[in-house]
Structure formats: C-alpha cells, structure tokens
Design an enzyme around this catalytic site. Structure first.
Site, PDB file in Angstrom:
ATOM      1  N   GLU A 190      49.936 -50.462 -33.747  1.00 41.59           N
ATOM      2  CA  GLU A 190      49.853 -49.347 -32.795  1.00 41.59           C
ATOM      3  C   GLU A 190      49.872 -49.776 -31.332  1.00 41.59           C
ATOM      4  O   GLU A 190      48.870 -49.638 -30.624  1.00 41.59           O
ATOM      5  CB  GLU A 190      48.580 -48.532 -33.068  1.00 41.59           C
ATOM      6  CG  GLU A 190      48.530 -47.929 -34.449  1.00 41.59           C
ATOM      7  CD  GLU A 190      47.274 -47.094 -34.687  1.00 41.59           C
ATOM      8  OE1 GLU A 190      46.349 -47.148 -33.848  1.00 41.59           O
ATOM      9  OE2 GLU A 190      47.220 -46.400 -35.709  1.00 41.59           O
ATOM     10  N   GLU A 381      48.753 -46.493 -42.424  1.00 42.06           N
ATOM     11  CA  GLU A 381      47.400 -45.959 -42.193  1.00 42.06           C
ATOM     12  C   GLU A 381      47.438 -44.447 -42.302  1.00 42.06           C
ATOM     13  O   GLU A 381      48.336 -43.805 -41.747  1.00 42.06           O
ATOM     14  CB  GLU A 381      46.853 -46.316 -40.805  1.00 42.06           C
ATOM     15  CG  GLU A 381      46.367 -47.725 -40.657  1.00 42.06           C
ATOM     16  CD  GLU A 381      45.707 -47.970 -39.295  1.00 42.06           C
ATOM     17  OE1 GLU A 381      45.193 -47.018 -38.678  1.00 42.06           O
ATOM     18  OE2 GLU A 381      45.736 -49.126 -38.846  1.00 42.06           O
TER      19      GLU A 381
HETATM   20  O1  IFM Z   1      40.366 -47.527 -36.825  1.00 44.66           O
HETATM   21  C1  IFM Z   1      41.619 -47.256 -36.288  1.00 44.66           C
HETATM   22  C2  IFM Z   1      42.562 -48.412 -36.552  1.00 44.66           C
HETATM   23  O2  IFM Z   1      42.075 -49.598 -36.023  1.00 44.66           O
HETATM   24  C3  IFM Z   1      43.915 -48.131 -35.921  1.00 44.66           C
HETATM   25  N1  IFM Z   1      44.412 -46.843 -36.314  1.00 44.66           N
HETATM   26  C4  IFM Z   1      43.537 -45.720 -36.205  1.00 44.66           C
HETATM   27  C5  IFM Z   1      42.212 -46.015 -36.892  1.00 44.66           C
HETATM   28  C6  IFM Z   1      41.271 -44.807 -36.773  1.00 44.66           C
HETATM   29  O3  IFM Z   1      40.992 -44.538 -35.443  1.00 44.66           O
END
Ligand code: IFM
Length: 485
Positions: A190, A381
């Site tokens: 990200e 994710e």
């Molecule tokens: O915890 C984070 C992760 O590190 C990166 N993506 C979003 C998740 C939730 O905020």
C-alpha cells in the site's frame, strides 16, 4: 460486569448482506487453484524489536513520540509472532489455509538499511518460510510493510531518491536467501498509505506533514516499486510470481449528479486508486485529474523515469476495506475533495469508522481488471475490525464472520463475471498492532490476549475453516438470524 459491544446485542444491519451475493456458494465455486490465505505484517505482529541484532525502524521511533499512537501503544511485543510463529502457523494450517502472507522487517535483515547483513535476522525468516512449507502453507513474502530502517530515515528516507537503489539491494539480499522456497513476492504494501499518511498527514511514521516530502516520496516509491520488481526478477527462479499491493476504495459522490462532487470523486479516485497503479503500466501519473502532480514532475521526475516506473507484475494485490463517499471541498489544495466519514453519514461502520460496504471489493476488482494489460488479481487484504468479547473461551464475532462471508461472496461475484481473480487473503491471521490506533481495533481471525499471548480462534476463523472444508453459504441470513449466527 462484562460490557457487550453492539454487534453482540443487536441484529446486524442489512449492509452486511448484499443482495448481490451469488448464493448459495462454497469453496468449490472458486475452482481448485484458488488461493485461500491470511495476511500479517512484521511490525504489527512480530514484537522482538531489539532481538537478535535487529536495527531500529521508523515505527520504533514514531511510537516513542508521545501522542502519536492511541494510549501511547507500540509494537515492541505486539503478538510476539517472532517467538510464537509456530503456534500461529499451526492454527493457520488448522483452518485449512493454502497460503500465508507475511512481511520481512528490513531493519532485521539490514540494521543500518544498507551494508552489513544481520545473519540472525535472515535466519529467522528462513525458519519461518520452512515452518510454512512444513505445514503446506504457501508463503507469500512482502518486502516492505512500512518499517523502514531508522538509519535510512536519517538519510531522508523515501524523500531521498537513493532509496530506490537501497531498496533494490535489500530485495536481492532477501531473494537470494529465500527465493528457492518462496514462490510469491509482494514488493510494496500500500504505497498510498505509507506515503500519504507518513509524509502528508503525519499520522504514520515518519510523521511528516510536507507536500514536497509527499511528492518526493510518492515518486521514489513508484520507482522503487518497479525497480524492486526488476531486482527480484533478476535473481528469483523463473517460476516466482512477483506482485505488489495497492490500497483502494470504491468511490461515490456525496450528491450523485452534482458536477462539483462528481469531479471531486474523479480527483479522489486518481489520488487514492490510480496514482501508484498506472505508472507501472506505462500510463504515467494521473496529472490531468491532479494538476498538483506537475510539481512532482518538475522537481523529482528525471528523463527516463516514465520507463523506469513500469514493470510487468505477475499479479496485483488488491487491498480493500470499505468505500468512500466524496464531496467537493475548497479547503484541500491537493485534490479539492473531502471524504465524508461513515459516522457522519449515519451508516453501519466498523471499529475503524469505515462503512460496512462489502460490494466495494467487487467494484475495485472490476476497476482494476478494466486496465487492458492488468495482470492477475489477488485480494491480498480484506477484513473488518469489531470489538470482541471472550465468553467461556469463545469469541462469537458475528459481525466479522458476516463480513467475511459477504466479502468472499463479492469475490465470487467478480470471478463469475470473468474477472481474473485468483485468491483471497483475510486481514488478518491474528489480532495485532493497528498502527496509529494501537491495539484497539481487532481484525484477527484469531483473538490475542496481549497480557498472556493466549490465542483463541474466533467464530470467524471457525467459519473460514468450515468453508474451506466444503461448507456452503446457503442463504442471506435475515437480520434476526444474524444475531444468532
Ligand atoms: O493493518 C492494516 C495493514 O497494515 C495495511 N492494510 C490495512 C490494514 C487495516 O488498517
């Protein structure tokens, strides 16, 4: 007396059960090769912040500054994954996962960011990879999940163009050691978040609030993303899958049809969903929607960078949690657009304040797949944070479980429409340190008691296990049923 959170007491709202869910569905509908995983990240889970030669990271520094993190919490112990990874991998394998995604802490491998390698740090990841393979969990390794070595921050961090070479060297050190056993690699986690929250908003490490630093970091992260891919490809076996991950949110205008809000939504889309994606495809930055990027081009872009920013990734990791509603705002100079918080809109939301809107995942898969040369997509994710309560050794996390069902249903919906999506990784395997929010929000399929480090597989994790074992999601539960799931 035990205080129960609202999701334990009230029926779940309809937002958890989109009518678009392709019911009934089961694992078999996704095909035999679909990857089913869970994700984690080094700083959020490992702890062991000073063990076995690890150097300091910008998150070690940032969390030491008073007032940056809720309750002044930090990741020095976290979920103690460094010492308990075998237990956690046993639980992951017990759920029937096919894949496990983790990140390597750069300062564990290179305490100064460059130069001398900390052999014990690399040995740890070597053991971790073997432990995954012993349990039939395919490892997916992320090179950078935000914990930059402090020594490199002292040299300017992401705002220094030299980071592109520092990062490529680090990537090759890790790849040379683990490339024979790790089949899938993510270059960055990200970039929009660590660049934006860390350099413009100042709410993540390194805590800068500076437009110039943001633009420099954005450009160098874009270059490092592609250069990291090339560095990996140069040393990994030809079969290795090289990807990178993007945060993203489906965006809708606050007042549909209103020209100002519609234009603001396009600008926010360029910033949040396109900025780091399109350069990899040779499309450059979305300057037409975000004229401020001209400063980036004037100050930081060098001849040849357009080409250097491209890389033919084998997959893109799609990371989605919610949608955003956008309205025109004259006060935000970069994009003249503001996100209207879910609480303000009065819609169901998670503990992060993010709207419960599982269809955003479908929409984003569709949006990414629409690029003519988009690679295979993996949802690396997806998840939700809700308050949990341990009752008689169980965690009945009705809301998280319903969200997981809805999100996987939306992935199937995309797949059935022909979108090339090959995997779903829940965020997160265990509860962990949620950055500026500390340990408050819990995303895990596995509950962690941070006092004792005891683990309990939550009902969401049990549902994932049953689903992977062949159970069918039969019907959209009514709200009354949902309360008793
Ligand atoms: O915890 C984070 C992760 O590190 C990166 N993506 C979003 C998740 C939730 O905020």
């Amino acid at each position: 007396m035990l205080k129960l959170p609202p999701s334990y007491l009230e029926p779940l709202p309809a937002a958890f059960f989109p009518a678009s869910t392709p019911l009934p569905f089961s694992r078999a509908d996704f095909g035999p090769d679909f990857q089913w995983g869970a994700s984690a990240a080094a700083y959020q889970t490992e702890g062991a912040w000073q063990q076995q030669g690890k150097g300091a990271s910008i998150w070690d520094d940032f969390t030491r500054r008073k007032g940056t993190i809720r309750r002044n919490e930090h990741g020095r112990v976290a979920a103690d994954f460094y010492n308990r990874y075998e237990t956690d991998l046993d639980l992951a394998a017990g759920m029937g996962l096919t894949d496990f995604r983790f990140s390597v802490a750069w300062p564990r491998v290179l305490p100064e960011g460059t130069g001398a390698v900390n052999r014990r740090g690399l040995d740890y990841y070597d053991r971790l990879v073997d432990a995954c393979l012993e349990r039939d969990l395919r490892p997916m390794l992320t090179l950078y999940h935000w914990d930059l070595p402090s020594a490199l921050q002292a040299r300017g961090g992401w705002a220094n163009r030299n980071i592109v070479n520092w990062f490529a060297d680090y990537a090759q050190i890790v790849a040379r050691r683990l490339g024979d056993r790790v089949p899938q690699w993510c270059v960055l986690n990200e970039p929009m978040v660590f660049v934006g929250a860390g350099h413009l908003l100042g709410i993540h490490a390194p805590g800068r609030r500076h437009l110039g630093a943001f633009l420099a970091a954005a450009h160098h992260a874009t270059l490092a993303q592609a250069e990291g891919g090339r560095a990996l490809r140069a040393v990994l076996p030809a079969t290795a899958q090289i990807g990178t991950t993007f945060s993203c949110s489906h965006l809708t205008p606050h007042r549909p049809g209103n020209a100002l809000d519609e234009a603001a939504t396009r600008r926010a889309d360029a910033l949040l969903n396109r900025l780091f994606v399109e350069p990899t495809l040779g499309l450059g930055y979305p300057v037409a929607e975000l004229p401020a990027l001209r400063w980036l081009l004037d100050r930081y872009h060098k001849p040849g960078d357009e080409q250097r920013m491209t890389f033919d990734f084998d997959f893109w990791g799609v990371q989605n949690y919610t949608r955003e509603v956008v309205k025109f705002s004259p006060w935000l100079p970069l994009q003249w657009a503001a996100l209207v918080p879910a609480r303000q809109r009065g819609v169901p939301h998670t503990d992060m304040g993010w709207e419960v809107f599982p269809e955003s995942l479908y929409q984003m898969l569709k949006q990414f797949a629409a690029y003519s040369n988009a690679p295979r997509l993996l949802v690396t994710e997806s998840g939700s944070a809700f308050q949990d309560v341990v009752l008689d050794g169980r965690v009945h996390d009705v809301a998280r479980r319903a969200y997981l069902q809805a999100a996987t249903g939306q992935v199937l919906r995309a797949k059935q429409e022909g979108i090339n999506v090959g995997g779903y990784f829940a965020w997160s395997l265990t509860d962990n340190f949620e950055w500026a929010e500390g340990y408050g929000p819990r995303f895990g399929l596995i509950h962690v008691d941070y006092e004792t480090q005891e683990r309990i597989v939550k009902d969401s994790g049990r549902w994932y296990r049953d689903f992977l074992g062949g159970a069918t999601v039969a019907a959209v539960p009514t709200t009354e049923q949902a309360a008793h799931l």
